[in-house]
Design a protein around this motif. Structure first.
Motif, PDB file in Angstrom:
ATOM      1  N   GLN A  38      -7.505  -4.778   1.605  1.00 15.48           N
ATOM      2  CA  GLN A  38      -7.544  -3.503   2.337  1.00 15.48           C
ATOM      3  C   GLN A  38      -6.628  -2.464   1.687  1.00 15.48           C
ATOM      4  O   GLN A  38      -7.006  -1.296   1.550  1.00 15.48           O
ATOM      5  N   VAL A  39      -5.441  -2.878   1.286  1.00 13.50           N
ATOM      6  CA  VAL A  39      -4.494  -1.938   0.670  1.00 13.50           C
ATOM      7  C   VAL A  39      -5.027  -1.436  -0.663  1.00 13.50           C
ATOM      8  O   VAL A  39      -5.002  -0.232  -0.951  1.00 13.50           O
ATOM      9  N   VAL A  40      -5.527  -2.359  -1.495  1.00 13.19           N
ATOM     10  CA  VAL A  40      -6.053  -1.946  -2.803  1.00 13.19           C
ATOM     11  C   VAL A  40      -7.230  -0.989  -2.633  1.00 13.19           C
ATOM     12  O   VAL A  40      -7.319   0.035  -3.326  1.00 13.19           O
ATOM     13  N   GLY A  41      -8.140  -1.299  -1.713  1.00 11.67           N
ATOM     14  CA  GLY A  41      -9.289  -0.418  -1.491  1.00 11.67           C
ATOM     15  C   GLY A  41      -8.877   0.951  -0.978  1.00 11.67           C
ATOM     16  O   GLY A  41      -9.378   1.985  -1.454  1.00 11.67           O
ATOM     17  N   TRP A  42      -7.943   0.983  -0.035  1.00 14.60           N
ATOM     18  CA  TRP A  42      -7.506   2.262   0.539  1.00 14.60           C
ATOM     19  C   TRP A  42      -6.763   3.105  -0.499  1.00 14.60           C
ATOM     20  O   TRP A  42      -7.006   4.305  -0.610  1.00 14.60           O
ATOM     21  N   VAL A  43      -5.872   2.470  -1.271  1.00 19.83           N
ATOM     22  CA  VAL A  43      -5.122   3.205  -2.305  1.00 19.83           C
ATOM     23  C   VAL A  43      -6.078   3.761  -3.352  1.00 19.83           C
ATOM     24  O   VAL A  43      -5.926   4.911  -3.809  1.00 19.83           O
ATOM     25  N   SER A  44      -7.077   2.979  -3.741  1.00 21.70           N
ATOM     26  CA  SER A  44      -8.039   3.453  -4.744  1.00 21.70           C
ATOM     27  C   SER A  44      -8.806   4.672  -4.246  1.00 21.70           C
ATOM     28  O   SER A  44      -9.098   5.599  -5.014  1.00 21.70           O
ATOM     29  N   GLU A  45      -9.112   4.686  -2.967  1.00 19.42           N
ATOM     30  CA  GLU A  45      -9.808   5.846  -2.397  1.00 19.42           C
ATOM     31  C   GLU A  45      -8.884   7.055  -2.274  1.00 19.42           C
ATOM     32  O   GLU A  45      -9.305   8.204  -2.446  1.00 19.42           O
ATOM     33  N   ALA A  46      -7.616   6.803  -1.974  1.00 20.45           N
ATOM     34  CA  ALA A  46      -6.666   7.904  -1.779  1.00 20.45           C
ATOM     35  C   ALA A  46      -6.204   8.511  -3.102  1.00 20.45           C
ATOM     36  O   ALA A  46      -5.796   9.680  -3.148  1.00 20.45           O
ATOM     37  N   GLY A  96      -7.375   0.577 -12.188  1.00 21.79           N
ATOM     38  CA  GLY A  96      -7.035   1.765 -12.962  1.00 21.79           C
ATOM     39  C   GLY A  96      -5.770   2.477 -12.520  1.00 21.79           C
ATOM     40  O   GLY A  96      -5.488   3.590 -12.974  1.00 21.79           O
ATOM     41  N   ILE A  97      -4.997   1.853 -11.631  1.00 20.79           N
ATOM     42  CA  ILE A  97      -3.809   2.505 -11.083  1.00 20.79           C
ATOM     43  C   ILE A  97      -2.549   1.784 -11.541  1.00 20.79           C
ATOM     44  O   ILE A  97      -2.368   0.588 -11.267  1.00 20.79           O
ATOM     45  N   ALA A  98      -1.692   2.494 -12.242  1.00 21.84           N
ATOM     46  CA  ALA A  98      -0.420   1.938 -12.698  1.00 21.84           C
ATOM     47  C   ALA A  98       0.561   1.863 -11.537  1.00 21.84           C
ATOM     48  O   ALA A  98       0.404   2.552 -10.516  1.00 21.84           O
ATOM     49  N   SER A  99       1.605   1.016 -11.687  1.00 24.81           N
ATOM     50  CA  SER A  99       2.574   0.876 -10.602  1.00 24.81           C
ATOM     51  C   SER A  99       3.932   0.463 -11.146  1.00 24.81           C
ATOM     52  O   SER A  99       4.063   0.026 -12.288  1.00 24.81           O
TER      53      SER A  99
END
Length: 612
Positions: free
Chosen positions: A261-269, A67-70
C-alpha cells in the motif's frame, strides 16, 4: 514487481556519511520510470527502530524498482552514528541530521521534491520538520506519536516488559533515563520530545498525507481528521500487522499488505521527471565514506557478490595490532547490535589498536536476501557463505588475520564458520544455544518460545514479578512446561550408561559436537566460550561437557568463562566489560600481522574494492 525481485539479486544500499552519521542511499532502478521525487525515511527510536530496520530496507528496494530513490539514516547517538558528548541543543541535534539527510538525498538523486515516510516518533518528526525541508509533496505517517508525554510513558512500560523478559533484576535496569532494550535516549532530547504534540498542527506537513492508524487509537483518527480539515488530501488505512512487527526484532513479521500500500501510494503521489538532472550512477557516488571518532575511523561499505552485504569497518586511528575481529550478529538484530553493543565493542577495540568488521548477513538489517535462499536462514549454512565473503573482503584489504565473535545464533555461526574456513584464527562464542542443530527442532519454534535453563526457571518461579505476570496471563505456561520437559529428558539422557547412548538422539548430538571440537583442537585454534550463569545454552553445554566444563580438558584450545548476574543479551555493564576484554585478548593472542600490516595506519588505509 515481486517477479522482478525474485529474478534479480538486489545490492545493498550505497552508504554515505554526513552530519556525523551514516545514510543508506537506494538509487532508482536504471530501467524504471524517472521521478522528480525522492523518499526520505525518518526512523522510530529504540526497540521499534530495531524491529523496523528491515521494513525500511524492503520499502527502499521496492521503491527503487518503481523508479524512486530514497535515503534512510541514523539519528546522532543511535545505530552507526557517532556518539555526541553534548546534546545541549536537544532535539535540534536530530533536526540537523534530518536536514542534512534531505540535502544529501537531493544531491544524489537530483530530485527537487521530497516525500517523507516516518514511523512512530519518526512520523512525528516528519510532521514537525516538514516546513523546514523545502518542497515536501507528500508524507506517510505510520503509527505516529501524537503526544510526546504519552509516548515516554509507553516507553517506560515497554522497557519494563523487555527487562522482565530478559530476567533483569530491578537494580540492573536503567531507571534514571528514558531507555528501552538497553538503549538510552539523551536526557535533553527526551525533555523536548516530552513537549511534542501534533494533534493541533497549524499546517499539514504536505498537501497529500497517508495515515496508517493502529486499532483503537482515537488520537490517530483525530489527527487524520484534523489534517483533512486543514486542507490536506488524507488517505486513511488501518496499520495491519503493527503488533507483529514491533514486538521483537528476531520475530518481527513484515506487514506485506502495508508495504504494498505504501509503495503504491508513494508512486502515485510522486511527480514524474520532466527533463530534470539524471540520477547519479552508483559509480559516481563517492565510494569511501568515513566517520571519525577520537580513537577510530569507521568506513561503512558494501561487499560480497553483487555488493549484497552491508557492513562497517572500524579501524584504530593509531598503529594497528593483533587480528581483525569479525563481529557476527545475533538473530535478526541489525549489525549495530542489541543496545548498540557491537558498535561500542568495535570502538573499544579500536581504542586498543584492534580493527573490526561488523555486518548484516543476508536478509538481516540492511543486507538484501540471496535469491533462491529460504526465508529462514538462521542456523543454516547459508550464513556461512556471508562470513566467507567477509574473510575475502579482509584479505583484499590486507586485514585478513581474523577472529570471529558472536552471541547466541551469532556464536553458532562463528563456530560453524571457523570449521568451514581455516582463515579463522580464533573464535569467541557468547551464549551459544547449540553447536550442532537438531534437525527435529524447528528454528522458528525455538526462536518464538524463548526456552530458558532449568536454573533460570527456578529463579523466576520465586520472583514476585513472575507471579504477577502469571496471574496477568502474560506467561506461556504450555511452552514453559514443554521446554522444562525437554531439558529434563536431556539430563536423563546424559546419565544413560554408554551402551544405551546409540538409542539416544541427545547422545548422538553430543558425539557430533565432540567431533567438531576435536577438529578445531587439531588446528590449535583458540576457542573462548562465555556463558551467562542461567543461560539455556549453558544447560546444553553441560550436557556435552559436564557441569564445570571438565570435558573441555581434552581440547587444549578451548576455555570457559561463566558470568554471574548476566542475562542472555549481556545487558549489565560489568558483563559487557568481560565480553569485550575476552574479545580483545583473543584478537591480540591470535598474532600480530606481518611487518607491513602492523605498520598500517588508517590514514594510509588500503584501497577499497569497487562498490565499497
Amino acid at each position: 514487481m515481486t517477479e522482478n525481485r525474485s529474478r534479480r539479486q538486489q545490492a545493498a544500499a550505497q552508504p554515505v556519511t554526513f552530519c556525523g552519521t551514516v545514510g543508506l542511499y537506494a538509487e532508482a532502478a536504471h530501467d524504471s520510470t524517472k521521478y522528480d521525487s525522492a523518499v526520505l525515511f525518518l526512523s522510530p527510536w529504540g526497540l521499534e527502530e530495531m524491529c523496523t530496520r528491515k521494513l525500511w530496507r524492503d520499502l527502499a528496494e521496492r521503491l527503487a524498482l518503481s523508479g524512486i530513490a530514497s535515503m534512510r539514516f541514523d539519528y546522532p547517538g543511535t545505530g552507526d552514528a557517532l556518539d555526541r558528548g553534548d546534546f545541549a541543543e536537544g532535539l535540534a541535534v536530530w533536526e540537523k541530521a534530518v536536514l542534512g539527510a534531505a540535502e544529501e538525498l537531493r544531491r544524489l538523486s537530483g530530485a527537487a521534491r521530497l516525500i517523507l515516510v516516518g514511523h512512530g516518533i519518526g512520523a512525528t518528526l516528519a510532521a514537525s520538520f516538514a516546513p523546514k525541508l523545502g518542497t515536501v509533496e507528500a508524507t506517510v505517517l505510520m503509527a505516529p506519536v501524537i503526544s510526546g508525554r504519552s509516548y515516554l510513558r509507553e516507553l517506560a512500560a515497554w522497557s519494563k516488559m523487555v527487562d522482565e523478559g530478559l530476567g533483569l533484576r530491578k537494580d540492573q535496569r536503567i531507571a534514571d533515563h528514558v531507555a528501552v532494550a538497553g538503549l538510552v535516549m539523551p536526557d535533553e532530547v527526551a525533555a523536548e520530545i516530552k513537549k511534542l504534540n501534533i494533534e493541533a498542527l497549524p499546517t499539514p506537513p504536505a498537501s497529500r498525507v497517508m495515515m496508517l492508524e493502529r486499532p483503537a487509537r482515537d488520537k490517530e483518527v483525530a489527527l487524520s481528521k484534523h489534517l483533512a480539515a486543514l486542507g490536506a488530501k488524507v488517505t486513511r488505512l488501518p496499520y495491519l500487522g503493527y503488533d507483529d512487527l514491533v514486538s521483537n526484532p528476531t520475530l518481527a513479521k513484515q506487514p506485506l499488505a502495508v508495504i504494498s500500500q505504501v509503495v503504491g501510494w508513494v508512486s502515485e503521489a510522486a511527480t514524474q521527471s520532466k527533463g530534470r538532472k539524471a540520477h547519479l550512477q552508483a559509480s559516481e557516488v563517492p565510494g569511501t565514506a568515513r566517520l571519525e571518532g577520537p580513537d577510530f575511523v569507521e568506513t561503512p561499505l558494501r561487499f560480497g557478490a553483487d555488493d549484497r552485504l552491508y557492513g562497517v569497518l572500524c579501524q584504530p586511528r593509531g598503529q594497528r595490532r593483533g587480528a581483525t575481529v569479525i563481529c557476527l550478529g545475533s538473530g535478526y538484530d541489525r549489525q549495530a547490535g542489541w543496545a548498540r553493543m557491537t558498535v561500542e565493542t568495535a570502538r573499544y577495540l579500536a581504542a586498543k589498536g584492534v580493527a573490526s568488521l561488523r555486518f548484516d548477513g543476508a536478509d538481516v538489517g540492511d543486507s538484501p536476501p540471496v535469491v533462491g535462499a529460504p526465508e529462514q536462514t538462521l542456523y543454516t549454512d547459508y550464513q556461512v557463505d556471508d562470513v566467507i565473503a567477509a574473510f575475502d573482503l579482509l584479505d583484499g584489504l590486507a586485514l585478513g588475520l581474523a577472529v570471529l565473535a558472536g552471541r547466541c545464533s551469532g556464536a553458532y555461526l562463528a563456530f560453524r564458520s571457523a570449521l568451514a574456513d581455516d582463515r579463522c584464527k580464533a573464535a569467541v562464542l557468547v551464549n551459544p544455544f547449540t553447536f550442532v542443530w537438531d534437525k527435529d527442532e524447528a528454528v522458528d519454534d525455538a526462536l518464538r518460545y524463548n526456552a530458558r535453563s532449568l536454573e533460570d526457571y527456578g529463579r523466576r518461579m520465586v520472583s514476585g514479578d513472575t507471579l504477577r505476570r502469571l496471574f496477568a496471563g502474560r506467561i506461556d505456561v504450555r511452552s514453559a512446561v514443554t521446554s522444562i520437559g525437554k531439558q529434563v529428558a536431556r539430563r536423563i539422557a546424559g546419565m544413560m550408561p554408554a551402551l544405551m547412548a546409540p538409542v539416544s538422539k541427545y547422545a548422538r548430538l553430543g558425539e557430533a559436537t565432540h567431533a567438531l571440537f576435536k577438529r578445531l583442537a587439531l588446528r590449535h585454534m583458540p576457542l573462548t566460550l562465555i556463558y551467562s550463569a542461567t543461560d539455556i545454552g549453558l544447560d546444553r553445554f553441560r550436557f556435552h561437557f559436564g557441569k564445570n566444563g571438565e570435558g573441555l580438558k581434552r581440547y587444549g584450545n578451548a576455555t570457559l568463562d561463566i558470568i554471574a548476574d548476566a542475562d542472555h543479551n549481556i545487558s549489565p555493564p560489568a558483563a559487557k566489560a568481560v565480553v569485550r576484554e575476552r574479545i580483545l585478548q583473543a584478537a591480540l593472542k591470535a598474532g600480530e600481522p606481518d611487518g607491513a600490516r602492523a605498520n598500517t595506519h588508517v590514514n594510509d588505509a588500503p584501497t577499497f574494492p569497487a562498490g565499497a
